[in-house]
Design a protein around this motif. Structure first.
Motif, mmCIF file in Angstrom:
data_model
loop_
_atom_site.group_PDB
_atom_site.id
_atom_site.type_symbol
_atom_site.label_atom_id
_atom_site.label_comp_id
_atom_site.label_asym_id
_atom_site.label_seq_id
_atom_site.Cartn_x
_atom_site.Cartn_y
_atom_site.Cartn_z
ATOM 1 N N VAL A 27 0.867 -1.190 0.000
ATOM 2 C CA VAL A 27 0.000 0.000 0.000
ATOM 3 C C VAL A 27 0.896 1.231 0.000
ATOM 4 O O VAL A 27 1.597 1.510 0.972
ATOM 5 C CB VAL A 27 -0.949 -0.012 1.212
ATOM 6 N N ARG A 215 -2.663 -6.473 2.420
ATOM 7 C CA ARG A 215 -2.460 -5.097 1.959
ATOM 8 C C ARG A 215 -1.652 -4.363 3.021
ATOM 9 O O ARG A 215 -2.192 -3.968 4.047
ATOM 10 C CB ARG A 215 -3.809 -4.409 1.755
ATOM 11 N N GLY A 217 1.063 -1.386 4.260
ATOM 12 C CA GLY A 217 1.700 -0.096 4.003
ATOM 13 C C GLY A 217 2.782 0.213 5.011
ATOM 14 O O GLY A 217 3.978 0.078 4.748
HETATM 15 C C1 LIG Z 1 -4.094 2.096 4.415
HETATM 16 C C2 LIG Z 1 -4.764 0.810 4.127
HETATM 17 C C3 LIG Z 1 -4.080 -0.400 4.275
HETATM 18 C C4 LIG Z 1 -2.641 -0.488 4.790
HETATM 19 O O1 LIG Z 1 -2.590 -0.120 6.133
HETATM 20 P P1 LIG Z 1 -1.203 -0.256 6.962
HETATM 21 O O2 LIG Z 1 -1.655 -0.270 8.375
HETATM 22 O O3 LIG Z 1 -0.395 0.945 6.614
HETATM 23 O O4 LIG Z 1 -0.564 -1.522 6.561
HETATM 24 C C5 LIG Z 1 -4.741 -1.566 3.940
HETATM 25 N N1 LIG Z 1 -6.017 -1.553 3.480
HETATM 26 C C6 LIG Z 1 -6.712 -0.416 3.334
HETATM 27 C C7 LIG Z 1 -8.099 -0.480 2.829
HETATM 28 C C8 LIG Z 1 -6.113 0.807 3.660
HETATM 29 O O5 LIG Z 1 -6.816 1.942 3.501
#
Ligand SMILES: *Cc1c(COP(=O)(O)O)cnc(C)c1O
Length: 222
Positions: A27, A215, A217
């Motif tokens: 992400v 997912r 980030g």
């Molecule tokens: C931001 C986001 C993520 C990633 O989140 P992290 O905590 O940074 O890993 C995953 N899925 C969705 C829908 C997001 O908005």
């Protein structure tokens, strides 16, 4: 300035924990293009953004073989901008949106892979279809032919909590809904095979509940 080496190391470290059935989507929202380039240089090809405008800007600035995923709320009037290239839309939360994606996909001569976003977390603010709305959704879905979309599975987020039991319970519910929907509506459609659950703080729990797409980030870019 911090060194960029940790990005590649973080990606390797996360990937080493994944079963063969689960893939990492990085992400990249709110990150610098240079940081995304570092992840790309380490071999990462699947990236996700939560806003259409940011996604379009990054796509322009980055290599063309990146597979872009949309994970944030999508307004029907913005579908046309991503329809030519988007690899997967994780955030389908209404039948109306699915119809619009189908229409724009047809104009581009594509079949766009989509995930249905479920709302199972406790927070009010999170988007997604409620569990009680699923029957109505699939009644409409079953009544119309949408040849230019393919439902590939479900996406959901767990509650934002440190209580691992709550997260376990929510991901277990996601997994059982995924299996029920697959048996009931996609028994003959092998494309319905993705369960997009797990973020930085909970991907280990998501893997235990059958995640096929995590997912992540902040754990990559931290
Ligand atoms: C931001 C986001 C993520 C990633 O989140 P992290 O905590 O940074 O890993 C995953 N899925 C969705 C829908 C997001 O908005």
């Amino acid at each position: 300035m911090s060194s960029q080496a940790p990005i590649a190391q973080n990606i390797q470290q996360i990937k080493s924990q994944l079963p063969a059935t689960c893939k990492l989507i990085v992400v990249s929202k709110y990150r610098e293009v240079a940081e995304i380039q570092t992840a790309y240089a380490s071999g990462q090809r699947m990236f996700a953004e939560n806003r259409v405008q940011a996604l379009l800007e990054r796509k322009e600035a980055l290599p063309t073989d990146i597979e872009w995923h949309l994970i944030g709320h999508l307004q029907t009037n913005k579908v046309k901008y991503i329809a030519p290239f988007i690899a997967m839309i994780h955030s389908v939360d209404s039948f109306k949106l699915l119809q619009e994606i189908n229409k724009e996909a047809a104009k581009n001569n594509r079949i766009i892979p989509c995930l249905l976003q479920l709302h199972i977390a406790q927070e009010e603010t999170k988007f997604g279809l409620g569990v009680d709305e699923l029957d109505a959704f699939f009644t409409e879905f079953g009544s119309v032919d949408l040849p230019n979309i393919a439902l590939h599975g479900l996406m959901t987020m767990a509650s934002n909590t440190d209580d691992k039991e709550v997260i376990h319970t929510e991901f277990a519910l996601a997994q059982s809904l995924f299996q029920d929907i697959k048996a009931k509506h996609f028994a003959d459609d092998a494309r319905f095979c993705e369960l997009s659950i797990g973020m930085s703080s909970d991907y280990d729990i998501a893997i235990a509940h059958g995640s096929t797409l995590i997912r992540v980030g902040s754990a990559v870019f931290a």
